[in-house]
Design a protein around this motif. Structure first.
Motif, PDB file in Angstrom:
ATOM      1  N   GLU A  36      -8.774  -5.116   3.849  1.00 33.11           N
ATOM      2  CA  GLU A  36      -7.739  -6.118   3.600  1.00 33.11           C
ATOM      3  C   GLU A  36      -7.106  -6.037   2.210  1.00 33.11           C
ATOM      4  N   ARG A  37      -7.962  -5.929   1.214  1.00 38.13           N
ATOM      5  CA  ARG A  37      -7.459  -6.049  -0.150  1.00 38.13           C
ATOM      6  C   ARG A  37      -6.938  -4.711  -0.667  1.00 38.13           C
ATOM      7  N   LEU A  38      -5.984  -4.799  -1.594  1.00 44.10           N
ATOM      8  CA  LEU A  38      -5.450  -3.592  -2.224  1.00 44.10           C
ATOM      9  C   LEU A  38      -5.978  -3.527  -3.656  1.00 44.10           C
ATOM     10  N   VAL A  39      -6.666  -2.421  -3.976  1.00 42.37           N
ATOM     11  CA  VAL A  39      -7.132  -2.196  -5.339  1.00 42.37           C
ATOM     12  C   VAL A  39      -6.563  -0.864  -5.806  1.00 42.37           C
ATOM     13  N   VAL A  40      -5.908  -0.890  -6.962  1.00 49.78           N
ATOM     14  CA  VAL A  40      -5.354   0.358  -7.494  1.00 49.78           C
ATOM     15  C   VAL A  40      -5.999   0.660  -8.844  1.00 49.78           C
ATOM     16  N   ARG A  41      -6.100   1.934  -9.161  1.00 52.86           N
ATOM     17  CA  ARG A  41      -6.571   2.344 -10.486  1.00 52.86           C
ATOM     18  C   ARG A  41      -5.377   2.956 -11.201  1.00 52.86           C
ATOM     19  N   ARG A  68       0.841  -1.202   0.000  1.00 55.06           N
ATOM     20  CA  ARG A  68       0.000   0.000   0.000  1.00 55.06           C
ATOM     21  C   ARG A  68       0.877   1.255   0.000  1.00 55.06           C
ATOM     22  N   ARG A  69       1.954   1.239   0.787  1.00 59.47           N
ATOM     23  CA  ARG A  69       2.861   2.402   0.823  1.00 59.47           C
ATOM     24  C   ARG A  69       3.536   2.603  -0.540  1.00 59.47           C
ATOM     25  N   VAL A  70       4.010   1.496  -1.138  1.00 59.20           N
ATOM     26  CA  VAL A  70       4.683   1.600  -2.439  1.00 59.20           C
ATOM     27  C   VAL A  70       3.692   2.132  -3.495  1.00 59.20           C
ATOM     28  N   ALA A  71       2.463   1.619  -3.456  1.00 58.76           N
ATOM     29  CA  ALA A  71       1.445   2.049  -4.434  1.00 58.76           C
ATOM     30  C   ALA A  71       1.162   3.541  -4.281  1.00 58.76           C
ATOM     31  N   GLY A  89       3.097   5.778  -3.415  1.00 56.40           N
ATOM     32  CA  GLY A  89       4.203   6.599  -3.884  1.00 56.40           C
ATOM     33  C   GLY A  89       4.534   6.427  -5.362  1.00 56.40           C
ATOM     34  N   THR A  90       3.743   5.643  -6.089  1.00 55.60           N
ATOM     35  CA  THR A  90       4.048   5.404  -7.508  1.00 55.60           C
ATOM     36  C   THR A  90       3.241   6.359  -8.389  1.00 55.60           C
ATOM     37  N   PRO A  91       3.916   7.156  -9.229  1.00 58.96           N
ATOM     38  CA  PRO A  91       3.198   8.115 -10.072  1.00 58.96           C
ATOM     39  C   PRO A  91       2.193   7.418 -10.996  1.00 58.96           C
ATOM     40  N   GLY A  92       1.010   7.996 -11.122  1.00 64.94           N
ATOM     41  CA  GLY A  92      -0.009   7.459 -12.025  1.00 64.94           C
ATOM     42  C   GLY A  92      -0.882   6.392 -11.395  1.00 64.94           C
ATOM     43  N   VAL A  93      -0.523   5.986 -10.165  1.00 61.45           N
ATOM     44  CA  VAL A  93      -1.294   4.936  -9.497  1.00 61.45           C
ATOM     45  C   VAL A  93      -2.133   5.576  -8.386  1.00 61.45           C
ATOM     46  N   ARG A  94      -3.435   5.250  -8.399  1.00 65.06           N
ATOM     47  CA  ARG A  94      -4.293   5.713  -7.305  1.00 65.06           C
ATOM     48  C   ARG A  94      -4.828   4.516  -6.554  1.00 65.06           C
ATOM     49  N   ILE A  95      -4.913   4.657  -5.249  1.00 66.81           N
ATOM     50  CA  ILE A  95      -5.479   3.560  -4.470  1.00 66.81           C
ATOM     51  C   ILE A  95      -6.996   3.694  -4.518  1.00 66.81           C
ATOM     52  N   ALA A  96      -7.659   2.615  -4.946  1.00 72.66           N
ATOM     53  CA  ALA A  96      -9.085   2.709  -5.246  1.00 72.66           C
ATOM     54  C   ALA A  96      -9.947   1.888  -4.297  1.00 72.66           C
ATOM     55  N   ASP A  97      -9.324   1.270  -3.289  1.00 70.81           N
ATOM     56  CA  ASP A  97     -10.138   0.429  -2.411  1.00 70.81           C
ATOM     57  C   ASP A  97     -10.551   1.202  -1.169  1.00 70.81           C
TER      58      ASP A  97
END
Ligand SMILES: Nc1ncnc2c1ncn2[C@@H]1O[C@H](COP(=O)(O)OP(=O)(O)O)[C@@H](O)[C@H]1O
Ligand SMILES: [Mg+2]
Length: 309
Positions: free
Chosen positions: A258-263, A241-244, A246-254
């Protein structure tokens, strides 16, 4: 290139009273292609398939089937087989008797395939001598497909053939359709099952309220590079979750559970995976929450994702 088209429809309009079921539909189906029709209920799929089967005629537009213009008469075009609204069967006859009756109706010398052969192709050999009225929906669908195969069609038209199929039935049906297509038969089918369409179809047409909103190869839909939601399962969810984040162009969508969903668009998703692995986080699963076809379908037909499934 026209010689390679099994269906060429242009500007097809079909009304039922005040209802415009088809509104200027263009459709091209390649010989040897499997073409999927997708659309919400009432989009016009069954109406369009009915025109291909000669069950109705269009009010406007031109339709060529297997290189022959379709006239005003209600007639099944030569070389076309299939069904809409479920296959027509004799409930009190067995599977084998149903097929024999259909073969007899067509008369001798019609170049028919063997009854045992088509029963085997659709996986109904074991129940060949059972009455059709005891059959499940999936078995009736497969018997309807067997009936269509008897004629060795060059254009096969199927309305929702996956309805009611269990995994084994689906495997038979997919196998039959892929083999027919490889032999040069064109297949047009409608389905609500995006996974089936993605597994089977070379091209899809998306209909909404009688109009075509997309038609073309599945790859063209995916190539639009739209952002999708992806579910990611890793060895360390908190670190992921922390890495996501900090990654350009990635949004956390959940919702942070528990689960990690990215857009993300695909390039940003690639970068995320590289960063996760670099940070010592193993990626165990990564998959779109909805398939690219389903996402495109929902976007193009303006349906919110929550309405489905
Ligand atoms: N025989 C008919 N009489 C009146 N309206 C019809 C008839 N067939 C279809 N329609 C209407 O045409 C539209 C398209 O229907 P249909 O082709 O069955 O859609 P789909 O198969 O995509 O669900 C719907 O609004 C439907 O109510
Ligand atoms: Mg329908």
């Amino acid at each position: 290139m026209d010689t390679l088209l099994a269906v060429r429809a242009s500007g097809i309009t079909k009304c039922f009273g005040d209802v415009v079921a088809l509104d200027g539909v263009d459709l091209e189906v390649a010989q040897g292609g499997i073409h999927g029709l997708v659309g919400p209920n009432g989009a016009g799929k069954t109406t369009l398939l009915g025109l291909l089967l000669g069950l109705a005629v269009a009010d406007r537009g031109s339709l060529e089937i297997l290189r022959t213009p379709v006239g005003r008469a209600l007639a099944a075009p030569d070389g076309v087989a299939g069904f809409v609204d479920g296959p027509g069967l004799y409930p009190s006859l067995t599977a084998r008797q149903n097929l024999a009756a259909l073969a007899a109706l067509r008369g001798p010398g019609a170049g028919t395939a063997g009854i045992d052969e088509v029963l085997d192709q659709v996986g109904l050999t074991d129940v060949a001598d059972d009455r059709a009225n005891g059959f499940s929906l999936g078995m009736r669908q497969r018997l309807g497909l067997a009936a269509a195969l008897l004629t060795r069609p060059r254009l096969l038209v199927l309305d929702e053939p996956s309805n009611g199929l269990d995994p084994a039935g689906k495997r038979h049906v997919h196998g039959v359709l892929n083999r027919l297509a490889a032999e040069g038969t064109a297949v047009v089918l409608s389905s609500h099952r995006m996974d089936d369409l993605e597994a089977l179809c070379s091209e899809v047409t998306i209909l909404a309220t009688g109009r075509v909103v997309f038609s073309g190869p599945l790859g063209k839909l995916a190539a639009e590079n739209r952002e999708l939601d992806y579910r990611i399962v890793t060895s360390d969810p908190a670190a992921a979750r922390r890495v996501a984040a900090g990654t350009p162009g990635v949004r956390i969508a959940d919702d942070g559970a528990e689960r990690l969903v990215v857009r993300a668009p695909v390039p940003a998703l690639d970068e995320l995976v590289v960063r996760l692995v670099g940070a010592g986080v193993a990626v165990r699963e990564l998959a779109p929450v909805v398939s690219p076809l389903e996402a495109a379908f929902l976007a193009l037909t303006d349906q919110p994702q929550e309405d489905v499934r």
